[in-house]
Write an enzyme that holds these catalytic residues in place. Structure first.
Site, PDB file in Angstrom:
ATOM      1  N   GLU A  20     -63.163   4.176   3.183  1.00  0.00           N
ATOM      2  CA  GLU A  20     -63.583   2.884   2.612  1.00  0.00           C
ATOM      3  C   GLU A  20     -62.580   2.315   1.619  1.00  0.00           C
ATOM      4  OE1 GLU A  20     -65.511   5.498   3.054  1.00  0.00           O
ATOM      5  OE2 GLU A  20     -67.420   4.862   3.945  1.00  0.00           O
ATOM      6  N   GLU A  32     -71.410  10.100   5.792  1.00  0.00           N
ATOM      7  CA  GLU A  32     -72.553   9.949   4.886  1.00  0.00           C
ATOM      8  C   GLU A  32     -73.860  10.357   5.565  1.00  0.00           C
ATOM      9  OE1 GLU A  32     -71.449   5.891   3.686  1.00  0.00           O
ATOM     10  OE2 GLU A  32     -71.668   6.608   1.633  1.00  0.00           O
TER      11      GLU A  32
END
Ligand SMILES: NC(=O)c1ccc[n+]([C@@H]2O[C@H](COP(=O)([O-])OP(=O)(O)OC[C@H]3O[C@@H](n4cnc5c(N)ncnc54)[C@H](O)[C@@H]3O)[C@@H](O)[C@H]2O)c1
Length: 638
Positions: A46, A26
């Protein structure tokens, strides 16, 4: 920080030199461009923690990569190596030399180009509008029906592909992330993540392990063959011994056949196939064990046979080499006692098929040395198994807890419950019996199918054109309950005077899982396993317990609560006692008798005692109990 890099008036470039996972990926997407070394990789793991990338990942990735790539990465956790990341638009260059220097040069050559200002490709918006994301969600749901994260992920991707602005998409991401991060499901999956790491630390085992450069496997059958494959696949030479040439040939044929089929499907190169086959040396002679570092014995489950082969091995092996047994339930203390040095022995309980199943239950005997145990744990790591150390009690941890579960499944069926129910286990108890062999808990029905030669999934049946027949008729991946079995069950009920009744889903879950949890509590209380999270790992990787429920002990503590489990066990205990006294066909059962530890944790939970972060209430209470107890297990004083 991500927004600041994105908004920078100067060009920002991420130089990625390794694994950019989750937050790392990210951050890199916060930059205007990405330059990565050839060994770099990108992923969003995730979802495996019941979460989604909450640092703008769901809105940024579809603005650089095709939507279906974003789905594979965020929803399925797919890892993209640098070359694939380049092909999919995630990175802008693969560095040939120093990645930082090349990223700096790249920055000087390009104008700023924030991802937040880029639109999602028109074609991807069209796919999303035509239901591609709903289809992906349906597939995820079919694979893991109880998981909630996939719906949140798809909601975020839909926002990215909609007419919403980037900022509005971020609001959707933040709200879905918050929902997940406070969900019990994500807590369960995070618990398992840490439990897996914690299982590697065995109390009292700190010795430096012996290196395992060559391994011996005794018995080339179902288990021995699978275990041999595990080692060869990690480059460890294997000496595979059996007692007769034909059995050895059959074992080798199965091993090489499995590898050959992979090579045929293009999943392995011809060279790799040859390398693997060359690593396994078949033999009939014990002399070939002379220089192995460890032998794993996998001969049939007969105590006298195991003792005899242990004596034979002792004569031919180095005195410092380890001898392990893959017994599923024999007393390993008794087997080890035949040797001059029983400290070199431990149990290594693999699960079938051993080359596929991830769990390895290592069993410590009362004589196993610290070196033996640390080497056993290192061995598990070497072959990439999820390894848990347990004590030498009947059935060890997994099968001991399975006994009440399987017993109650059959009892419930006899009382009228349908043979199929849903909790989320990879396989229900009846289907599991058809895979690994039915236990003798319902002798009348099991005798009936066995007399007809229907031993389960692996016995094809010409009359029904089935791939396998046991309690179920199996065809490919589908199965239906055999009507002949149902008719037989009706007969059994009549003979025992049992009038079938409707059994609720709730009763099924309570009787199967609360009795299993109670047994787990007894194992912990007796000190045959170090901590409650070890039990969860055994059930996750050995028995297909649904990860979203965090394992049986997490489920008990966080989903149900100990006071309720205790109360319901007492009800079922009374009912089982009544059944035994009123109907001569039934034997008493002790698995509903509440464990002392369960009573203690129920009391603590009632009083509002909370475990500190990173610990379970079971372990907090257990520590108190263990200090005072004289339980038989190896962990009872630790
Ligand atoms: N099958 C399972 O699901 C499973 C799971 C976990 C553990 N286990 C345990 O693994 C062990 C082996 O089980 P399996 O299912 O592989 O059995 P199997 O019958 O498939 O294989 C046993 C092999 O041992 C060989 N053998 C017999 N006597 C021998 C001797 N004296 N010396 C060398 N080899 C000899 C046989 O020829 C055969 O190839 C048992 O202790 C079993 O309880 C089995």
């Amino acid at each position: 920080m991500i927004s600041m890099m994105d908004a920078s008036p100067k060009t920002t470039v991420a130089a990625v030199n390794g694994q950019a996972l989750g937050g790392g990926a990210e951050v890199s997407l916060g930059c205007h461009y990405r330059v990565a070394s050839a060994k770099a990789a990108f992923a969003f793991p995730e979802v495996s923690l019941g979460l989604l990338p909450g640092g703008q990942g769901t809105q940024r990735l579809p603005r650089v990569a095709p939507l279906m790539t974003a789905v594979q990465m965020i929803l399925q956790g797919k890892v993209l190596p640098a070359a694939a990341a380049m092909k999919n638009g995630i990175i802008d260059a693969v560095a040939k030399g120093d990645v930082v220097d090349e990223a700096a040069a790249f920055a000087l050559s390009k104008p700023p180009n924030p991802i937040s200002k880029r639109p999602v490709a028109h074609a991807d918006r069209f796919y999303a509008a035509s239901g591609a994301l709903d289809q992906a969600l349906l597939m995820a749901h079919n694979q893991a029906p109880t998981m909630v994260a996939p719906a949140s992920i798809i909601a975020c991707l839909k926002a990215a592909c909609s007419t919403m602005s980037f900022a509005e998409g971020l609001k959707v991401e933040a709200s879905e992330f918050t929902k997940l991060v406070f969900s019990i499901q994500s807590a369960a999956m995070r618990h398992l993540f840490f439990a897996e790491r914690a299982a590697q630390k065995v109390p009292g085992v700190n010795a430096k392990p012996m290196p395992i450069k060559k391994i011996g496997i005794l018995g080339a059958g179902l288990m021995g063959g699978g275990i041999a494959m595990c080692f060869a696949q990690k480059g460890v030479p294997v000496i595979l011994k059996d007692a007769k040439q034909e059995w050895l040939d059959a074992g080798m044929k199965k091993i090489t056949g499995l590898w050959a089929s992979k090579a045929k499907k293009g999943k392995m190169t011809e060279d790799k196939y040859k390398q693997l086959v060359a690593l396994v040396t078949p033999t009939l002679n014990y002399e070939d064990f002379k220089d192995v570092d460890m032998v794993i014995e996998a001969v049939p489950e007969i105590m006298d046979l195991k003792k005899q082969v242990f004596l034979d091995m002792e004569k031919h092996m180095r005195p410092d080499a380890m001898i392990c047994t893959n017994t599923s339930g024999l007393d390993i203390n008794e087997i080890a006692a035949v040797l001059k040095d029983p400290s070199r022995v431990m149990g290594c309980h693999f699960f079938s098929p051993a080359n596929v199943m991830q769990l390895l239950e290592n069993i410590q005997t009362k004589h196993s040395s610290e070196l033996t145990l640390s080497t056993g744990m290192a061995m598990g790591k070497l072959i990439s198994k999820k390894t848990v150390m347990v004590g030498n009690c009947d059935g060890f941890v997994g099968n001991r807890m399975l006994a009440p579960y399987a017993g109650e499944a059959k009892m419930l069926w006899e009382e009228g419950a349908t043979i199929e129910q849903k909790f989320g286990m990879a396989m229900g108890p009846m289907a599991l019996g058809d895979l690994v062999g039915q236990s003798s808990l319902l002798p009348e029905v099991v005798d009936f199918i066995c007399e007809k030669g229907r031993f389960g999934m692996k016995t094809p049946d010409a009359s029904t054109k089935a791939d396998g027949r046991g309690l179920f008729i199996h065809r490919g991946r589908t199965k239906e309950v055999d009507p002949e079995v149902l008719a037989k069950m009706d007969e059994v009920r009549k003979a025992k005077g049992v009038v079938p009744r409707a059994v609720s889903e709730e009763e099924i879950i309570e009787r199967l899982f609360y009795s299993m949890i109670n047994e787990g509590m007894k194992i912990l209380e007796e000190g045959f396993v170090a901590k409650s999270s070890d039990v969860d790992i055994v059930y996750l990787y050995g028995y297909g317990f649904p990860p979203a429920k965090g394992g049986p002990m997490f489920f008990a503590e966080n989903y149900v609560g100990f006071p309720k489990i205790l109360e319901r066990l007492k009800v079922y205990n009374a009912a089982a006692k009544e059944r035994f006294t009123k109907n001569k066909h039934y034997l008493p059962v002790d698995y509903f008798e509440p464990s002392k530890l369960l009573e203690m944790v129920a009391e603590a939970q009632k009083k509002g005692v909370k475990a500190p972060p990173g610990r379970t209430l079971i372990d907090v209470v257990l520590k108190e109990h263990r200090g005072k107890s004289s339980s038989p297990g190896p962990f009872s004083k630790l």
